[in-house]
Design a protein around this motif. Structure first.
Motif, mmCIF file in Angstrom:
data_model
loop_
_atom_site.group_PDB
_atom_site.id
_atom_site.type_symbol
_atom_site.label_atom_id
_atom_site.label_comp_id
_atom_site.label_asym_id
_atom_site.label_seq_id
_atom_site.Cartn_x
_atom_site.Cartn_y
_atom_site.Cartn_z
ATOM 1 N N UNK A 171 0.400 -35.387 -3.201
ATOM 2 C CA UNK A 171 -0.974 -34.799 -2.616
ATOM 3 C C UNK A 171 -1.647 -35.663 -1.728
ATOM 4 N N UNK A 172 -1.767 -37.098 -2.210
ATOM 5 C CA UNK A 172 -2.512 -37.997 -1.508
ATOM 6 C C UNK A 172 -1.848 -38.188 -0.034
ATOM 7 N N UNK A 173 -0.552 -38.309 -0.232
ATOM 8 C CA UNK A 173 0.278 -38.700 1.046
ATOM 9 C C UNK A 173 0.243 -37.364 2.147
ATOM 10 N N UNK A 174 -0.131 -36.185 1.403
ATOM 11 C CA UNK A 174 0.163 -35.122 2.366
ATOM 12 C C UNK A 174 -1.188 -34.593 2.876
ATOM 13 N N UNK A 175 -2.281 -34.913 2.247
ATOM 14 C CA UNK A 175 -3.587 -34.446 2.752
ATOM 15 C C UNK A 175 -4.152 -35.291 3.792
ATOM 16 N N UNK A 176 -3.628 -35.022 5.122
ATOM 17 C CA UNK A 176 -3.905 -36.086 6.134
ATOM 18 C C UNK A 176 -4.750 -35.281 7.263
ATOM 19 N N UNK A 177 -4.453 -34.191 7.469
ATOM 20 C CA UNK A 177 -5.188 -33.349 8.881
ATOM 21 C C UNK A 177 -5.562 -32.186 8.406
ATOM 22 N N UNK A 178 -6.493 -31.431 9.090
ATOM 23 C CA UNK A 178 -6.976 -30.222 8.867
ATOM 24 C C UNK A 178 -5.899 -29.144 9.533
ATOM 25 N N UNK A 179 -5.703 -27.915 8.971
ATOM 26 C CA UNK A 179 -4.953 -26.783 9.562
ATOM 27 C C UNK A 179 -5.546 -25.737 9.350
ATOM 28 N N UNK A 180 -5.227 -24.637 10.163
ATOM 29 C CA UNK A 180 -5.722 -23.202 10.005
ATOM 30 C C UNK A 180 -4.681 -22.161 10.314
ATOM 31 N N UNK A 181 -4.867 -20.984 9.544
ATOM 32 C CA UNK A 181 -3.842 -20.162 9.673
ATOM 33 C C UNK A 181 -4.696 -18.686 9.383
ATOM 34 N N UNK A 182 -3.800 -17.745 10.277
ATOM 35 C CA UNK A 182 -4.602 -16.368 10.135
ATOM 36 C C UNK A 182 -3.562 -15.578 9.278
ATOM 37 N N UNK A 183 -4.180 -14.820 8.424
ATOM 38 C CA UNK A 183 -3.390 -14.147 7.196
ATOM 39 C C UNK A 183 -2.361 -13.091 8.037
ATOM 40 N N UNK A 184 -2.827 -12.253 9.000
ATOM 41 C CA UNK A 184 -1.838 -11.259 9.505
ATOM 42 C C UNK A 184 -1.843 -11.373 10.965
ATOM 43 N N UNK A 185 -0.846 -10.868 11.532
ATOM 44 C CA UNK A 185 -0.879 -11.059 13.021
ATOM 45 C C UNK A 185 -1.416 -9.686 13.859
ATOM 46 N N UNK A 186 -1.455 -8.653 12.947
ATOM 47 C CA UNK A 186 -2.126 -7.330 13.697
ATOM 48 C C UNK A 186 -2.965 -6.791 12.556
ATOM 49 N N UNK A 187 -4.297 -6.719 13.289
ATOM 50 C CA UNK A 187 -5.399 -6.064 12.372
ATOM 51 C C UNK A 187 -5.850 -4.930 13.292
#
Length: 421
Positions: A171-187
């Motif tokens: 976990x400590x090695x993975x937590x390096x940068x922010x990331x973002x994602x949208x749950x669905x592609x069509x709303x």
């Protein structure tokens, strides 16, 4: 339904509908018109219609969140919420969110682990919305997909996406940068899912998260959120398609995320984190299967003996599912000799009424129900004065169907909805 005054416009619509069906089926003769409830022969220039809304009835144009609908759980996505080392990486004891359809029926989340390894463990699901539950990762959970059990113990399919259970070192090695994602592609506006962006905050001091929603076509910002998140968590912002009380135009949108620096200064990052773009749509095509648009007498405005067809016929096999093209409030749902099983929905945020006729069986939605865009309302049929299985669809301007509005040609709208949904 009690007898109501006959109206020439309804017979015109029904007769044209029948002619369209006959033409498609190769039938030359138009079926005889049924008698009205009083026993007298129906005048060939008139037809009964369902009773309009009572005088003084209020139109419902609420554009808020539709009422929850109970459906079998269908988990689609897993996202870490606390004790995170990434959007899909969680430490034991952290919280993950499982999102999908019908999740208000979920009672237990099973961490299935490696395939056929027998290392499954489960934990109670806590509902956070009609389409999401949170669950604390139990001791002994290992990396893998999850599945959901409802109150009866019935299990969903496992998710395609896995959640990674991380050790403290990983976990400590993975937590390096922010990331973002949208749950669905069509709303869809007033659909079962909102546009939700999930933002991972790396380990460290609490961060002030600035989220903007930008329309891709012209770069105009249509939404703004400010979130406060501790390091090692995932924060979310969601949007239902409304800005300042107005439903926004169809198109592509994108969330932009900015994090102030670790010292908490007000200056934002020079290059914001961009979540994947998604498509926002106001309406969904109502027939969920193969179909053909009618021509000739099945078209809006087609005339016979001085009368006009007030809708568009769309042919499909009997039993093909029908959904609400736009969410809203059901104004009528019943049976009428010409329309057969029919539904009228007051489209949220439009003032327009959406009319569906000749359903195979009575609709599961009833007058006064709040429905969401894409909610099942029945199946294509040939009830009433119809020849051949088809949907007769009408679109009426405000204040609505036989309450002062006027029918308009729905074909351009139907073709546009068909192209994108």
């Amino acid at each position: 339904m009690p007898p109501t005054p006959l109206d020439p416009r309804r017979l015109a619509a029904a007769a044209a509908c029948a002619l369209a069906g006959a033409a498609a089926a190769g039938v030359l003769a138009v079926p005889a018109l049924a008698q009205n409830s009083g026993g007298a022969s129906a005048d060939p220039g008139r037809a009964a219609k369902p009773a309009p809304a009572a005088s003084g009835a209020q139109r419902v144009t609420d554009v808020g969140t539709p009422a929850a609908v109970t459906t079998p759980p269908k988990p689609l996505l897993i996202t870490c919420r606390t004790a995170c080392a990434g959007l899909d990486i969680v430490r034991a004891g952290g919280i993950v969110r499982v999102t999908g359809d019908g999740m208000d029926g979920a009672r237990t989340v099973v961490f299935t682990g490696a395939k056929a390894s027998g290392d499954e463990v489960s934990a109670p699901a806590v509902s956070v919305s009609p389409d999401a539950v949170d669950v604390v990762v139990p001791a002994g959970a290992v990396t893998g997909p999850v599945q959901v059990l409802d109150a009866a113990g019935a299990a969903s399919r496992t998710t395609r996406k896995r959640i990674t259970i991380a050790s403290a070192t990983r976990a400590s090695s993975a937590a390096a940068a922010p990331a973002a994602r949208v749950d669905v592609k069509k709303v869809f506006f007033r659909g079962p899912h909102r546009a939700t962006v999930s933002v991972f905050i790396p380990d460290g001091p609490p961060q002030h998260v600035v989220v903007d929603l930008v329309r891709a076509t012209d770069g105009v910002s249509v939404g703004h959120w400010e979130l406060d998140g501790a390091g090692g968590t995932v924060q979310s912002a969601s949007w239902g398609g409304v800005v300042g009380g107005n439903v926004q135009r169809d198109g592509r949108y994108r969330f932009q995320i900015q994090l102030p620096n670790a010292a908490g200064a007000s200056a934002a990052q020079a290059s914001p984190t961009l979540a994947p773009a998604f498509t926002f749509l106001g309406d969904m095509f109502p027939i969920r299967g193969r179909h053909t648009f009618a021509e000739g007498v099945g078209r809006f405005g087609a005339g016979r003996a001085g009368h006009t067809h007030q809708g568009q016929d769309v042919f499909a096999a009997c039993g093909t599912p029908l959904v609400a093209a736009r969410g809203g409030t059901v104004k009528f749902s019943g049976f009428q000799s010409r329309a057969g099983n029919y539904v009228v929905i007051d489209g949220a945020g439009t003032g327009d009424d959406y009319v569906y006729m000749h359903l195979k069986a009575p609709s599961p939605v009833k007058k006064g129900d709040s429905v969401y865009t894409g909610e099942p309302i029945g199946e294509v049929g040939d009830t009433g004065d119809a020849v051949g299985c088809h949907l007769h669809f009408e679109l009426w301007t405000a204040p609505g169907w036989y309450t002062g509005g006027e029918p308009v040609d729905p074909l351009p709208s139907l073709r546009a909805w068909d192209a994108h949904s």
